[in-house]
Design a protein around this motif. Structure first.
Motif, short mmCIF file in Angstrom:
data_model
loop_
_atom_site.label_atom_id
_atom_site.label_comp_id
_atom_site.label_asym_id
_atom_site.label_seq_id
_atom_site.Cartn_x
_atom_site.Cartn_y
_atom_site.Cartn_z
N ALA A 152 1.35 -2.79 4.15
CA ALA A 152 1.27 -2.63 2.77
C ALA A 152 0.07 -3.78 2.48
O ALA A 152 -1.00 -3.46 1.41
CB ALA A 152 2.31 -2.86 2.00
N ASP A 153 0.16 -5.05 3.01
CA ASP A 153 -0.82 -6.04 2.77
C ASP A 153 -2.09 -5.66 3.28
O ASP A 153 -3.24 -6.19 2.44
CB ASP A 153 -0.24 -7.31 3.33
CG ASP A 153 1.12 -7.93 2.67
OD1 ASP A 153 1.88 -6.96 2.45
OD2 ASP A 153 1.26 -9.30 2.51
N ALA A 154 -2.22 -5.28 4.39
CA ALA A 154 -3.50 -4.99 5.06
C ALA A 154 -4.20 -3.83 4.36
O ALA A 154 -5.52 -3.85 4.08
CB ALA A 154 -3.28 -4.48 6.49
N SER A 155 -3.48 -2.98 3.80
CA SER A 155 -3.96 -1.78 3.04
C SER A 155 -4.61 -2.17 1.71
O SER A 155 -5.66 -1.72 1.23
CB SER A 155 -2.94 -0.57 2.78
OG SER A 155 -2.77 -0.06 3.84
N ALA A 156 -3.78 -3.22 1.07
CA ALA A 156 -4.30 -3.61 -0.28
C ALA A 156 -5.46 -4.45 -0.05
O ALA A 156 -6.35 -4.36 -0.77
CB ALA A 156 -3.16 -4.57 -0.76
N LEU A 157 -5.49 -5.25 0.95
CA LEU A 157 -7.01 -5.99 1.35
C LEU A 157 -8.13 -5.22 1.60
O LEU A 157 -9.21 -5.32 1.18
CB LEU A 157 -6.68 -7.02 2.43
CG LEU A 157 -5.84 -8.45 1.82
CD1 LEU A 157 -5.71 -9.10 3.36
CD2 LEU A 157 -6.44 -8.98 1.10
#
Length: 292
Positions: free
Chosen positions: A99-104
């Protein structure tokens, strides 16, 4: 057909594309991190080249009409950006919550705007600057949430995985600018065949040196990434033929939901407060950019 039905069909196409790219993005994590990101990217482009070639054969399109281009150098540079962006993104997503990677990765929109201003001489409004600032603030929140802790108790300001994802977003934005330039003169099939072919050729030598053995079933599963990427791109093309970008933008952010679900079901990753706040800022900024 009623306008609402057309828009719903377009939204479903975008959701299909978001799911395809979320699975592609999570491929490194799904293999347990044992297959290097660059190897996954190589398999993706080889299988993608075979997929596009198969489509051309089925449609009986002469190879000369696809390969005849005076912009081969731009296709090559696009392939360089695609290889680098894909490797960085998959590496980063493998070593941090999905989720963090997709947001970045959504920072791509900010980078596209900046490159369009610098390279294509497009004008930018004050509202777009504010939207970019919101996106960057969200990225800072997520990056700080992923900052590793040193053994002595000191906190580093940023980790390698978030940096890799941000670099991947920038390289993907470069590819988007090149697609914008090439799409004025080239067919979609020509663009897909060139980028997949050049990318596979670029990675042949690194693969001879870095190839890691993997189970046959795993390699076969990775070969689905090429067709999946082509399908995702075609879903997006179908969607934007049917409806405007402003209507479709919120559905594109469903990639965050898919990534969170894959991370939760597959790896027990639950989004933190920093992730939710950072993603909200990035999505708000991205929607403002789209509306402008």
């Amino acid at each position: 057909m009623p306008l609402l039905d057309v828009k719903i069909r377009a939204a479903l196409w975008v959701l299909g594309a978001a799911l395809a790219f979320s699975l592609l993005y999570a491929s490194g994590k799904l293999t347990g991190g044992l297959v290097p990101a660059i190897q996954i990217v190589f398999i993706r482009y080889v299988s993608g080249f075979a997929t596009v070639g198969g489509i051309a054969v089925v449609r009986r399109i002469p190879p000369r009409s696809i390969l005849n281009t005076g912009r081969r150098h731009l296709h090559f540079v696009r392939a360089l950006c695609g290889v680098g962006g894909g490797a960085c993104s998959i590496y980063g997503a493998t070593h941090m919550p999905l989720a963090d990677a997709s947001a970045l990765a959504l920072l791509q929109g900010v980078f596209v705007m900046a490159l369009a201003v610098l390279l294509l001489r497009e004008r930018v409004s004050m509202m777009q600057v504010l939207a970019a600032a919101l996106c960057l603030a969200g990225a800072v929140v997520i990056v700080r949430g992923n900052a590793p802790e040193a053994a002595a108790g000191f906190s580093f300001p940023i980790g390698i995985a978030p940096l890799a994802v941000i670099a991947g977003a920038f390289l993907t934005a470069c590819e988007v600018i090149l697609i914008k330039v090439l799409s004025r003169h080239e067919s979609m099939l020509s663009m897909l065949l060139h980028v997949n072919g050049f990318a596979a050729l670029l990675l042949v030598l690194p693969m001879l040196m870095l190839w890691q053995p993997a189970p046959a079933w795993e390699l076969a599963a990775l070969c689905l990434l090429g067709p999946m990427a082509i399908a995702g791109q075609m879903c997006n093309v179908q969607a934007y033929r049917l409806a405007d970008a402003a209507w479709l933008a919120p559905f594109g952010y469903s990639a965050l939901v898919f990534a969170a679900l894959i991370g939760w079901i597959g790896f027990g990753d639950l989004p933190t407060l920093a992730t939710l706040l950072g993603a909200a800022l990035i999505v708000a900024g991205g929607l403002l950019l789209i509306r402008r």
